[in-house]
Design an enzyme around this catalytic site. Structure first.
Site, short mmCIF file in Angstrom:
data_model
loop_
_atom_site.label_atom_id
_atom_site.label_comp_id
_atom_site.label_asym_id
_atom_site.label_seq_id
_atom_site.Cartn_x
_atom_site.Cartn_y
_atom_site.Cartn_z
N ARG A 292 43.54 54.21 76.71
CA ARG A 292 44.92 53.71 76.84
C ARG A 292 44.99 52.19 76.77
O ARG A 292 45.93 51.64 76.20
CB ARG A 292 45.54 54.24 78.13
CG ARG A 292 45.89 55.72 78.00
CD ARG A 292 46.44 56.34 79.26
NE ARG A 292 46.83 57.73 78.95
CZ ARG A 292 47.27 58.61 79.83
NH1 ARG A 292 47.39 58.28 81.11
NH2 ARG A 292 47.60 59.83 79.45
N TYR A 431 50.05 58.86 70.76
CA TYR A 431 48.76 59.43 71.18
C TYR A 431 48.22 58.82 72.47
O TYR A 431 48.77 57.86 72.98
CB TYR A 431 47.74 59.45 70.05
CG TYR A 431 47.25 58.16 69.44
CD1 TYR A 431 47.39 56.93 70.04
CD2 TYR A 431 46.57 58.21 68.22
CE1 TYR A 431 46.89 55.79 69.44
CE2 TYR A 431 46.07 57.07 67.61
CZ TYR A 431 46.24 55.87 68.24
OH TYR A 431 45.73 54.74 67.65
N GLU A 432 47.17 59.46 73.01
CA GLU A 432 46.63 59.11 74.34
C GLU A 432 47.70 59.20 75.42
O GLU A 432 47.73 58.41 76.35
CB GLU A 432 46.00 57.71 74.35
CG GLU A 432 45.02 57.41 73.25
CD GLU A 432 43.85 58.38 73.18
OE1 GLU A 432 43.70 59.23 74.07
OE2 GLU A 432 43.10 58.30 72.19
N GLY A 433 48.57 60.19 75.30
CA GLY A 433 49.68 60.33 76.25
C GLY A 433 50.89 59.60 75.72
O GLY A 433 50.86 58.38 75.57
N GLN A 438 53.49 58.14 79.94
CA GLN A 438 53.06 56.93 80.63
C GLN A 438 54.07 56.51 81.69
O GLN A 438 53.72 56.08 82.77
CB GLN A 438 52.88 55.77 79.63
CG GLN A 438 51.94 56.04 78.47
CD GLN A 438 50.52 56.34 78.90
OE1 GLN A 438 50.03 55.78 79.87
NE2 GLN A 438 49.87 57.25 78.19
#
Lengths: 591, 591
Positions: A292, A431-433, A438
């Site tokens: 992140r 992506y990555e959450g 977040q």
């Protein structure tokens, strides 16, 4: 017009040396006692040269040619393999890895800067090595001694690349729904079966082996995310035979065409448990948090690369008369273009300060001699991570779009080379959450989760700089107001949530962005003050920095008013009712 | 999931019949004495069917296949030609053209609605007929009787398509720099020579002839935009021979791949003057203003199409537990997704009200029996045109991006079909005058240019609705505050400009957006009140409308605070200094 990427070395020196005083901070750590500003800048110069000379020239071809999938194999765009070999030969993968695993043991903050530059130069290519550090950190923290011995050196050297295998078709943001199964074997290993999608670098031709870190479920595991365990499954086994992991296709995407986004089919793939059974999500989160921060740096890097092109174009394209002029002026002298450029510059340079600050936290969290301080730095890092991921990628996309706008109609033409940055940047918000995830992580866990303790710690740092009476008084006052608002909102949201538990979810995004503005404002206050104090050394350069700080507070920071207004309205009068077709309770009652 | 475009007919009925009372307004005009609500809805139903059944199915293939250029000819994507033939056979090009030229004489407001639906269905395809009405209006207003006799019927029927040839490589926003030359001939015609770029539909295979409207310069013309004249140059001359206009290539673009964006080389092309020599820009602006309204409708249409897909996906995709729930919920029940959808819905439905209101102004400006009223309606239309063009296309792009976000990682995959809308929408912020140019036009010409007279007229309409005491008091209060701010800012900017002539240019964008919010807020106030009064008829539908109105003011409208804060800061303390490398005067002094 120069279309080459120029590593922002002068700004890195300002950020690291002058504002964050990174050399002093790092030298206080035994692991980095020998670090100095010259060494750091030498590393960044070399890193910048690699990014600009080796990786950047492949950005356009990566977009045009993309990856090719045939019979289970993936061919990366021309030049990618050679550039990756040079990357490994230069020792770049090992930059911040520990010397005992073949790493160079340099500070993480330099790795952050390296990845900003690599992403700026070629986001698609950078996706391949982008997960190395996360995989390294995850294995270093949770892998057994045997796994570490077999894999850590290979990862640190970049000889083998790594993946993060989370998503399945039915389980994206909701990892609790993962179905991939792991069956224990007599020899202590496991067999994995299932299908993963959206796996970056799941298959490629850059390295002879790929280390897959895979979330899967043991036979007796409970449902949901508590039933997940983490496994390591290499593409190639120790005996040189192919493991049961097969790429079944790659995605056609809006951007990052150079990055192979793979579907992977695991069929009785041999694998080993990483960390404890049922604690897979926690182990994976070591990797995820590193990823992140990297994604935030991608947003920044893409914005910087796009900005450089827009700024260069604005200095050579002539159109119309600027106000107060009589001729055919460079468009950089038109207020509308100046605003587009300044909006980008303020967000970019603020973001660079923030990511480097976070990079230093990573070093402190790892190497501070005092355990209590390590833990505090770690908490600070956890607090700011969702802000960096979401706020900086939103900004990155908007900055790339503004850069495109500077080119007018030419910006929409592929050959101009600017629209790729906007397409590439768009994925970083997902992506990555997703950025929505977040915001929930930030407000629910990082702010409300500990009754504002971490928020208070962070705001304490900001307040200390506000209290310092050295120039930029009006800007400090604006920042102070925003700090107070953020703190009061957090308390009021916590109180309101007792009656209306859903309320925080409706203002999570605004709260994250408010904190993002406080963080960027804080950084600009520090940068502006440093500029004021150093003005005599280079009036042009530091004058520009001071002006950008003022511009930031007059224009960019004003979004604080919008965000506050929304949160205030929701707190004062409650959430506005939602149309029935969106309403959860109405849907429940109807069913 | 349904991925078909569904024409928003229920909302059109609400907008036209219930809020704007279009049938009553139109029936007061002798030209439209026979219009009623049923007729209008019948036309829109048919238009919607055409857009959804004929044009929408070609949207994906248009993007994938694009246009092909070979030896000076352009091949449009498969199916485009047939769809265009059906479009003409259905009489759609002639919808709002005058009966004496073969038109149907229907109101312009229906044409606006038609083009919203066509753009939603297939933006690339719609680019071809998109300029017909502008060309028709321009020729009808400025063409000689001979030109009208030869071309007007062909354009009204769609038998021949038209272009707008403005841009040259060195002259984009700055038309004063155009170089294309027109040399008078003995027979009263002219010969054009020069090179144009970015000509939408400059060459294609849809019609046997193309009518180019070209800005060029007569031999004795002065420099700058006053030296421009407008000419008509057909691709094919009356004797069937090919005129000296040749397509030299088409652009590879980020989006609207189905639309051929051509470079045209004029070499001794036979042409005829349209309007007076030296008054080309004024004549072209008839076409340009129509085009700008259409572009606003494109932004709206693309946002609607993307929203429909996102909304459908959110109602079938399950991920995670929504707050207060216990299961695996549809993502439409997650607050973050609800906010993404509501943000789109509010902006879209507000935009539809605003474009239809502008469409009615077009009818009133043309057909009001009183000349003074015609002129007032025309001025209102001129006032709101840059707002519609810029504000609605900014929104359209952001809405398409939010729709993509609802799909998570799947949104980034080409086959999902959502990312095309974002790529297609991006051009609307650029062409027909960049949104930065719109802001300058709005503030300098439409607001400051007549000392706020047109602004006062517009705000008078808004204030009249605010004063009406029927529900939504808090929303009316918020709108009233914004109206007051906009008015006061206009006066203060005018006063400040006396000392700092460049100042207005630095807040033009904020002023346009502030006016955009006032306009959208006005429309939502009217829509919300209508919903309240009709609640008993259909509590679900009107309740949703009322809720959307409330949501709009709580969330979307809050941007007013940000914009006001920026303008206020610039007025109170002056513009922040700009870094020297952007400063015009510093650059002048240095040179």
């Amino acid at each position: 017009m120069t279309m080459h990427y120029a590593p922002p070395l002068r700004d890195f020196a300002f950020v690291l040396d002058e504002v964050l005083q990174a050399p002093q901070v790092l030298r206080a750590l035994p692991a980095h006692a020998e670090i100095d500003g010259d060494l750091m800048m030498q590393v960044l110069e070399e890193a910048g040269r690699f990014a600009a000379d080796v990786v950047a020239p492949l950005n356009g071809i990566g977009d045009r040619e993309g990856c090719r999938f045939k019979n289970g194999t993936v061919t990366t765009p021309p030049g990618f393999e050679r550039a990756y070999a040079q990357f490994c030969a230069g020792g770049w993968p090992a930059l911040a890895c520990a010397p005992e695993h073949g790493g160079q043991g340099l500070p993480h903050v330099l790795d952050c800067a390296l990845y900003e530059m690599l992403s700026a130069a070629n986001h698609g290519w950078t996706m391949y090595p982008g997960l190395l550090h996360g995989a390294y950190a995850c294995l270093a923290a949770h892998g057994s001694a045997a796994l570490q011995a077999r894999y850590l050196d290979k990862i640190a050297s970049g000889e083998w690349l790594a993946t993060m295998c989370l998503t399945e078709a039915q389980a994206g943001s909701d990892l609790g729904q993962l179905r991939t199964r792991a069956v224990p074997q007599d020899d202590g290993s496991y067999r994995l079966s299932g299908d993963k999608i959206f796996i970056s670098g799941g298959e490629h031709d850059l390295t002879p082996n790929i280390v897959h870190l895979v979330l899967a479920r043991l036979p007796d595991a409970p449902a949901g995310s508590k039933g997940l365990s983490l496994f390591l499954a290499p593409r190639v086994l120790d005996d040189g035979s192919r493991n049961g992991v097969h790429c079944t296709g790659i995605e056609h995407k809006m951007g990052i065409h150079g990055s192979a986004t793979c579907s992977l089919h695991f069929e009785q793939a041999q694998a080993w448990l990483v960390g404890e059974a049922g604690r897979g999500l926690a182990a994976m989160f070591v990797m995820m948090n590193a990823a992140r921060l990297h994604v935030g740096a991608q947003g920044l890097g893409l914005a910087e690369a796009a900005y450089q092109r827009a700024s260069a174009y604005a200095r050579e394209r002539r159109q119309s008369r600027a106000p107060g002029s009589s001729g055919n002026d460079l468009i950089v002298h038109h207020p509308a273009v100046q605003k587009l450029l300044m909006e980008q510059r303020c967000r970019i340079e603020g973001a660079r300060l923030l990511t480097c600050w976070a990079g230093l936290l990573l070093d402190l969290a790892e190497h501070d001699p005092e355990a209590a301080l390590r833990s505090r730095h770690h908490e600070r890092l956890e607090f700011i991570t969702p802000v960096i991921k979401a706020f900086l990628t939103d900004q990155g996309f908007q900055c790339a779009s503004r850069a495109l706008q500077v080119f007018g109609g030419h910006g929409y033409v592929v050959e101009t080379g600017i629209e790729q940055f906007m397409r590439d940047a768009r994925i970083t918000m997902i992506y990555e959450g997703t950025n929505e995830i977040q915001a929930i992580d930030f407000l629910m866990r990082k702010v409300l989760g500990d009754e504002g303790r971490r928020l208070d710690d962070f705001l304490g740092l900001v307040r200390a700089d506000i209290a310092e009476a050295s120039g930029l008084g009006e800007q400090a006052r604006l920042l102070g107001e925003a700090v107070d608002k953020l703190r009061i909102f957090a308390s009021r949201i916590a109180a309101a949530a007792a009656q209306a538990p859903a309320l925080p979810y409706y203002v999570a995004d605004e709260m994250l962005r408010l904190c993002g503005h406080v963080a960027l404002g804080w950084m600009w206050l520090r940068a502006g003050r440093r500029a004021l104090s150093a003005m005599a050394q280079d009036p042009l350069w530091y004058g520009g920095k001071r002006d950008a700080a003022c511009y930031h507070f007059a224009f960019v920071f004003a979004e604080v008013q919008q965000l506050s207004s929304v949160i205030e309205a929701c707190l004062a009068t409650g959430l506005p009712p939602l149309p029935t077709d969106l309403d959860h309770h109405a849907a429940q009652e109807a069913s």
